[in-house]
Design a protein around this motif. Sequence first.
Motif, PDB file in Angstrom:
ATOM      1  N   ASP A  47       0.785  -1.236   0.000  1.00 51.76           N
ATOM      2  CA  ASP A  47       0.000   0.000   0.000  1.00 51.76           C
ATOM      3  C   ASP A  47       0.813   1.280   0.000  1.00 51.76           C
ATOM      4  OD1 ASP A  47      -2.232  -1.605   0.108  1.00 51.76           O
ATOM      5  OD2 ASP A  47      -2.383  -1.506   2.285  1.00 51.76           O
ATOM      6  N   GLU A  48       2.120   1.206   0.256  1.00 50.77           N
ATOM      7  CA  GLU A  48       2.891   2.439   0.396  1.00 50.77           C
ATOM      8  C   GLU A  48       3.987   2.556  -0.642  1.00 50.77           C
ATOM      9  OE1 GLU A  48       2.740   4.619   4.524  1.00 50.77           O
ATOM     10  OE2 GLU A  48       4.396   3.225   4.342  1.00 50.77           O
ATOM     11  N   LEU A  49       4.198   3.793  -1.027  1.00 46.82           N
ATOM     12  CA  LEU A  49       5.248   4.140  -1.969  1.00 46.82           C
ATOM     13  C   LEU A  49       6.076   5.259  -1.360  1.00 46.82           C
ATOM     14  CD1 LEU A  49       2.866   4.386  -5.046  1.00 46.82           C
ATOM     15  CD2 LEU A  49       4.513   2.557  -4.642  1.00 46.82           C
ATOM     16  N   GLU A  50       7.233   5.525  -1.962  1.00 44.41           N
ATOM     17  CA  GLU A  50       8.045   6.671  -1.577  1.00 44.41           C
ATOM     18  C   GLU A  50       8.126   7.629  -2.752  1.00 44.41           C
ATOM     19  OE1 GLU A  50      11.337   5.189   1.650  1.00 44.41           O
ATOM     20  OE2 GLU A  50      11.846   5.033  -0.464  1.00 44.41           O
ATOM     21  N   ALA A  51       7.976   8.902  -2.467  1.00 47.43           N
ATOM     22  CA  ALA A  51       8.250   9.951  -3.444  1.00 47.43           C
ATOM     23  C   ALA A  51       9.649  10.456  -3.125  1.00 47.43           C
ATOM     24  CB  ALA A  51       7.232  11.074  -3.329  1.00 47.43           C
ATOM     25  N   ILE A  52      10.549  10.346  -4.096  1.00 41.65           N
ATOM     26  CA  ILE A  52      11.945  10.724  -3.902  1.00 41.65           C
ATOM     27  C   ILE A  52      12.247  11.877  -4.854  1.00 41.65           C
ATOM     28  CG2 ILE A  52      14.339   9.924  -3.971  1.00 41.65           C
ATOM     29  CD1 ILE A  52      13.049   7.015  -3.773  1.00 41.65           C
ATOM     30  N   VAL A  53      12.783  12.962  -4.311  1.00 44.53           N
ATOM     31  CA  VAL A  53      13.063  14.159  -5.109  1.00 44.53           C
ATOM     32  C   VAL A  53      14.529  14.535  -4.941  1.00 44.53           C
ATOM     33  CG1 VAL A  53      12.505  16.592  -5.467  1.00 44.53           C
ATOM     34  CG2 VAL A  53      10.733  15.017  -4.725  1.00 44.53           C
ATOM     35  N   SER A  54      15.167  14.878  -6.064  1.00 40.65           N
ATOM     36  CA  SER A  54      16.510  15.456  -6.001  1.00 40.65           C
ATOM     37  C   SER A  54      16.537  16.679  -6.910  1.00 40.65           C
ATOM     38  CB  SER A  54      17.577  14.436  -6.407  1.00 40.65           C
ATOM     39  OG  SER A  54      17.325  13.936  -7.692  1.00 40.65           O
ATOM     40  N   LEU A  55      17.119  17.747  -6.402  1.00 40.12           N
ATOM     41  CA  LEU A  55      17.181  19.020  -7.124  1.00 40.12           C
ATOM     42  C   LEU A  55      18.585  19.591  -7.009  1.00 40.12           C
ATOM     43  CD1 LEU A  55      13.964  20.667  -5.615  1.00 40.12           C
ATOM     44  CD2 LEU A  55      14.144  19.477  -7.803  1.00 40.12           C
ATOM     45  N   MET A  56      19.072  20.206  -8.088  1.00 41.62           N
ATOM     46  CA  MET A  56      20.336  20.924  -8.040  1.00 41.62           C
ATOM     47  C   MET A  56      20.126  22.289  -8.687  1.00 41.62           C
ATOM     48  SD  MET A  56      24.129  20.242  -9.610  1.00 41.62           S
ATOM     49  CE  MET A  56      24.267  18.618  -8.953  1.00 41.62           C
ATOM     50  N   GLU A  57      20.755  23.290  -8.114  1.00 40.14           N
ATOM     51  CA  GLU A  57      20.609  24.651  -8.628  1.00 40.14           C
ATOM     52  C   GLU A  57      21.785  25.021  -9.522  1.00 40.14           C
ATOM     53  OE1 GLU A  57      20.761  29.139  -6.921  1.00 40.14           O
ATOM     54  OE2 GLU A  57      19.708  27.667  -5.716  1.00 40.14           O
ATOM     55  N   ASN A  58      21.501  25.327 -10.783  1.00 37.19           N
ATOM     56  CA  ASN A  58      22.478  25.898 -11.723  1.00 37.19           C
ATOM     57  C   ASN A  58      23.823  25.181 -11.761  1.00 37.19           C
ATOM     58  OD1 ASN A  58      20.634  27.915 -12.383  1.00 37.19           O
ATOM     59  ND2 ASN A  58      21.300  29.161 -10.666  1.00 37.19           N
ATOM     60  N   ASP A  59      23.820  23.874 -11.870  1.00 36.85           N
ATOM     61  CA  ASP A  59      25.077  23.109 -11.983  1.00 36.85           C
ATOM     62  C   ASP A  59      26.010  23.300 -10.796  1.00 36.85           C
ATOM     63  OD1 ASP A  59      24.475  21.913 -14.409  1.00 36.85           O
ATOM     64  OD2 ASP A  59      25.393  23.503 -15.572  1.00 36.85           O
ATOM     65  N   GLU A  60      25.473  23.626  -9.646  1.00 35.15           N
ATOM     66  CA  GLU A  60      26.321  23.829  -8.478  1.00 35.15           C
ATOM     67  C   GLU A  60      26.107  22.672  -7.497  1.00 35.15           C
ATOM     68  OE1 GLU A  60      26.767  27.671  -6.704  1.00 35.15           O
ATOM     69  OE2 GLU A  60      25.805  28.621  -8.426  1.00 35.15           O
ATOM     70  N   PRO A  61      27.025  21.692  -7.500  1.00 39.09           N
ATOM     71  CA  PRO A  61      26.846  20.505  -6.656  1.00 39.09           C
ATOM     72  C   PRO A  61      26.644  20.799  -5.170  1.00 39.09           C
ATOM     73  CG  PRO A  61      28.613  20.153  -8.216  1.00 39.09           C
ATOM     74  CD  PRO A  61      28.197  21.596  -8.336  1.00 39.09           C
ATOM     75  N   ARG A  62      27.175  21.906  -4.688  1.00 37.89           N
ATOM     76  CA  ARG A  62      26.987  22.211  -3.263  1.00 37.89           C
ATOM     77  C   ARG A  62      25.590  22.753  -2.970  1.00 37.89           C
ATOM     78  NH1 ARG A  62      28.143  27.672  -2.240  1.00 37.89           N
ATOM     79  NH2 ARG A  62      28.806  28.710  -4.130  1.00 37.89           N
ATOM     80  N   LYS A  63      24.837  23.088  -4.024  1.00 39.45           N
ATOM     81  CA  LYS A  63      23.468  23.584  -3.859  1.00 39.45           C
ATOM     82  C   LYS A  63      22.498  22.527  -4.367  1.00 39.45           C
ATOM     83  CE  LYS A  63      24.441  28.499  -4.220  1.00 39.45           C
ATOM     84  NZ  LYS A  63      24.108  29.733  -4.939  1.00 39.45           N
ATOM     85  N   GLN A  64      22.409  21.441  -3.609  1.00 40.43           N
ATOM     86  CA  GLN A  64      21.495  20.385  -4.005  1.00 40.43           C
ATOM     87  C   GLN A  64      20.682  19.881  -2.823  1.00 40.43           C
ATOM     88  OE1 GLN A  64      23.448  16.712  -5.326  1.00 40.43           O
ATOM     89  NE2 GLN A  64      25.371  17.721  -4.867  1.00 40.43           N
ATOM     90  N   LEU A  65      19.576  19.274  -3.150  1.00 36.73           N
ATOM     91  CA  LEU A  65      18.638  18.784  -2.150  1.00 36.73           C
ATOM     92  C   LEU A  65      18.198  17.389  -2.570  1.00 36.73           C
ATOM     93  CD1 LEU A  65      15.574  20.472  -0.677  1.00 36.73           C
ATOM     94  CD2 LEU A  65      15.195  18.601  -2.241  1.00 36.73           C
ATOM     95  N   ARG A  66      18.059  16.516  -1.622  1.00 34.59           N
ATOM     96  CA  ARG A  66      17.505  15.181  -1.864  1.00 34.59           C
ATOM     97  C   ARG A  66      16.677  14.815  -0.649  1.00 34.59           C
ATOM     98  NH1 ARG A  66      17.857  10.614  -5.006  1.00 34.59           N
ATOM     99  NH2 ARG A  66      17.830   8.641  -3.909  1.00 34.59           N
ATOM    100  N   THR A  67      15.432  14.429  -0.895  1.00 33.56           N
ATOM    101  CA  THR A  67      14.549  14.057   0.195  1.00 33.56           C
ATOM    102  C   THR A  67      13.516  13.049  -0.297  1.00 33.56           C
ATOM    103  OG1 THR A  67      13.206  14.924   2.011  1.00 33.56           O
ATOM    104  CG2 THR A  67      12.848  15.918  -0.168  1.00 33.56           C
ATOM    105  N   PHE A  68      12.795  12.480   0.630  1.00 35.26           N
ATOM    106  CA  PHE A  68      11.730  11.546   0.279  1.00 35.26           C
ATOM    107  C   PHE A  68      10.656  11.579   1.354  1.00 35.26           C
ATOM    108  CE2 PHE A  68      14.380   9.140   3.088  1.00 35.26           C
ATOM    109  CZ  PHE A  68      13.510   8.319   3.790  1.00 35.26           C
ATOM    110  N   PHE A  69       9.476  11.108   0.975  1.00 31.40           N
ATOM    111  CA  PHE A  69       8.397  10.905   1.937  1.00 31.40           C
ATOM    112  C   PHE A  69       7.472   9.825   1.406  1.00 31.40           C
ATOM    113  CE2 PHE A  69       7.258  14.679  -0.599  1.00 31.40           C
ATOM    114  CZ  PHE A  69       6.030  14.309  -1.136  1.00 31.40           C
ATOM    115  N   ARG A  70       6.629   9.317   2.285  1.00 34.54           N
ATOM    116  CA  ARG A  70       5.709   8.227   1.928  1.00 34.54           C
ATOM    117  C   ARG A  70       4.441   8.779   1.293  1.00 34.54           C
ATOM    118  NH1 ARG A  70       7.397   3.011   4.250  1.00 34.54           N
ATOM    119  NH2 ARG A  70       9.529   3.528   4.829  1.00 34.54           N
ATOM    120  N   VAL A  71       3.928   8.016   0.331  1.00 31.19           N
ATOM    121  CA  VAL A  71       2.659   8.344  -0.325  1.00 31.19           C
ATOM    122  C   VAL A  71       1.906   7.044  -0.580  1.00 31.19           C
ATOM    123  CG1 VAL A  71       3.470  10.442  -1.460  1.00 31.19           C
ATOM    124  CG2 VAL A  71       3.648   8.295  -2.655  1.00 31.19           C
TER     125      VAL A  71
END
Length: 147
Positions: A95-119
Amino acid sequence: MRNRITIGYQFDPSHFDKSLPPDSFGSLSIVVETSDLSGRGSYWVQWQDVLEFAENLGRHPIEKNDPVALALAHHQENSETPMIGLQIASTGSLDELEAIVSLMENDEPRKQLRTFFRVGYPAVAMFRSDIERLMRGEIELAELIGH
Protein backbone atom coordinates in the motif's frame (compact mmCIF):
# COMPACT_ATOMS: atom_id res chain seq x y z
CA MET A 1 3.30 20.82 7.54
CA ARG A 2 2.22 18.32 4.93
CA ASN A 3 4.79 16.66 2.73
CA ARG A 4 4.20 17.69 -0.85
CA ILE A 5 5.65 18.02 -4.33
CA THR A 6 4.25 20.69 -6.62
CA ILE A 7 5.12 20.81 -10.30
CA GLY A 8 4.43 23.35 -13.01
CA TYR A 9 5.22 23.41 -16.72
CA GLN A 10 5.85 26.39 -18.99
CA PHE A 11 5.47 25.47 -22.66
CA ASP A 12 7.65 27.04 -25.32
CA PRO A 13 5.66 29.82 -27.08
CA SER A 14 5.71 27.78 -30.31
CA HIS A 15 3.39 25.28 -28.64
CA PHE A 16 0.60 27.86 -28.90
CA ASP A 17 1.76 29.94 -31.87
CA LYS A 18 2.12 27.71 -34.93
CA SER A 19 3.74 30.56 -36.88
CA LEU A 20 6.90 30.07 -34.75
CA PRO A 21 9.45 27.31 -35.40
CA PRO A 22 8.35 24.27 -33.34
CA ASP A 23 10.16 23.47 -30.11
CA SER A 24 8.97 20.64 -27.88
CA PHE A 25 10.97 21.81 -24.85
CA GLY A 26 9.56 23.77 -21.94
CA SER A 27 10.49 24.50 -18.35
CA LEU A 28 9.47 22.02 -15.64
CA SER A 29 9.49 23.49 -12.15
CA ILE A 30 9.40 21.42 -8.96
CA VAL A 31 8.85 22.60 -5.41
CA VAL A 32 9.23 20.11 -2.57
CA GLU A 33 8.16 20.78 1.02
CA THR A 34 8.57 18.45 3.97
CA SER A 35 8.50 18.96 7.71
CA ASP A 36 12.33 19.11 7.66
CA LEU A 37 13.18 21.10 4.53
CA SER A 38 12.03 22.68 1.31
CA GLY A 39 13.53 23.47 -2.05
CA ARG A 40 12.80 24.30 -5.64
CA GLY A 41 14.33 23.70 -9.02
CA SER A 42 13.55 23.89 -12.71
CA TYR A 43 14.98 22.52 -15.90
CA TRP A 44 14.21 22.14 -19.60
CA VAL A 45 12.30 19.02 -20.62
CA GLN A 46 10.23 17.88 -23.57
CA TRP A 47 6.51 17.95 -22.80
CA GLN A 48 6.23 14.39 -24.13
CA ASP A 49 8.52 13.16 -21.32
CA VAL A 50 6.26 14.73 -18.70
CA LEU A 51 3.22 12.99 -20.21
CA GLU A 52 5.10 9.67 -20.33
CA PHE A 53 5.98 10.06 -16.64
CA ALA A 54 2.29 10.68 -15.85
CA GLU A 55 1.25 7.63 -17.87
CA ASN A 56 3.76 5.44 -16.03
CA LEU A 57 2.34 6.59 -12.68
CA GLY A 58 -0.69 4.46 -13.56
CA ARG A 59 1.28 1.21 -13.17
CA HIS A 60 -0.02 -0.95 -10.36
CA PRO A 61 1.82 -2.25 -8.58
CA ILE A 62 4.93 -0.19 -8.95
CA GLU A 63 7.69 -2.75 -8.50
CA LYS A 64 10.51 -2.20 -6.01
CA ASN A 65 13.24 -2.52 -8.66
CA ASP A 66 11.30 -0.65 -11.37
CA PRO A 67 10.31 2.80 -10.01
CA VAL A 68 8.53 5.43 -12.06
CA ALA A 69 11.13 8.12 -12.68
CA LEU A 70 11.67 11.42 -14.41
CA ALA A 71 15.37 12.30 -14.45
CA LEU A 72 16.70 15.43 -16.12
CA ALA A 73 20.41 16.03 -16.55
CA HIS A 74 22.72 18.64 -18.05
CA HIS A 75 24.97 17.02 -20.67
CA GLN A 76 28.44 18.39 -21.41
CA GLU A 77 31.02 16.62 -23.54
CA ASN A 78 31.62 13.34 -21.68
CA SER A 79 29.78 14.16 -18.47
CA GLU A 80 26.25 14.31 -17.17
CA THR A 81 25.09 16.36 -14.18
CA PRO A 82 21.70 15.39 -12.69
CA MET A 83 19.56 18.51 -12.30
CA ILE A 84 16.10 17.26 -11.36
CA GLY A 85 14.93 13.84 -10.32
CA LEU A 86 11.45 12.74 -9.35
CA GLN A 87 10.84 9.11 -8.56
CA ILE A 88 7.93 7.09 -7.19
CA ALA A 89 9.22 3.82 -5.78
CA SER A 90 7.82 0.89 -3.85
CA THR A 91 8.69 0.58 -0.18
CA GLY A 92 8.08 -3.17 -0.34
CA SER A 93 4.64 -2.74 1.21
CA LEU A 94 1.59 -3.30 -0.97
CA ASP A 95 0.00 0.00 0.00
CA GLU A 96 2.89 2.44 0.40
CA LEU A 97 5.25 4.14 -1.97
CA GLU A 98 8.05 6.67 -1.58
CA ALA A 99 8.25 9.95 -3.44
CA ILE A 100 11.94 10.72 -3.90
CA VAL A 101 13.06 14.16 -5.11
CA SER A 102 16.51 15.46 -6.00
CA LEU A 103 17.18 19.02 -7.12
CA MET A 104 20.34 20.92 -8.04
CA GLU A 105 20.61 24.65 -8.63
CA ASN A 106 22.48 25.90 -11.72
CA ASP A 107 25.08 23.11 -11.98
CA GLU A 108 26.32 23.83 -8.48
CA PRO A 109 26.85 20.51 -6.66
CA ARG A 110 26.99 22.21 -3.26
CA LYS A 111 23.47 23.58 -3.86
CA GLN A 112 21.49 20.39 -4.00
CA LEU A 113 18.64 18.78 -2.15
CA ARG A 114 17.51 15.18 -1.86
CA THR A 115 14.55 14.06 0.20
CA PHE A 116 11.73 11.55 0.28
CA PHE A 117 8.40 10.91 1.94
CA ARG A 118 5.71 8.23 1.93
CA VAL A 119 2.66 8.34 -0.33
CA GLY A 120 -0.21 6.02 -1.10
CA TYR A 121 -1.53 4.83 -4.45
CA PRO A 122 -4.64 7.08 -4.25
CA ALA A 123 -2.42 10.18 -3.91
CA VAL A 124 -0.28 9.03 -6.85
CA ALA A 125 -3.43 8.48 -8.95
CA MET A 126 -4.55 12.05 -8.18
CA PHE A 127 -1.07 13.35 -9.03
CA ARG A 128 -1.17 11.52 -12.35
CA SER A 129 -4.54 13.06 -13.19
CA ASP A 130 -3.31 16.52 -12.18
CA ILE A 131 -0.19 16.21 -14.37
CA GLU A 132 -2.35 15.27 -17.34
CA ARG A 133 -4.61 18.28 -16.66
CA LEU A 134 -1.53 20.50 -16.22
CA MET A 135 -0.19 19.46 -19.61
CA ARG A 136 -3.57 20.16 -21.24
CA GLY A 137 -3.50 23.67 -19.75
CA GLU A 138 -6.52 23.09 -17.48
CA ILE A 139 -4.65 23.79 -14.23
CA GLU A 140 -1.42 25.66 -13.39
CA LEU A 141 0.10 23.23 -10.86
CA ALA A 142 0.00 19.52 -10.07
CA GLU A 143 0.49 18.44 -6.49
CA LEU A 144 1.42 15.18 -4.76
CA ILE A 145 0.50 15.07 -1.08
CA GLY A 146 2.22 12.57 1.17
CA HIS A 147 2.50 11.72 4.82
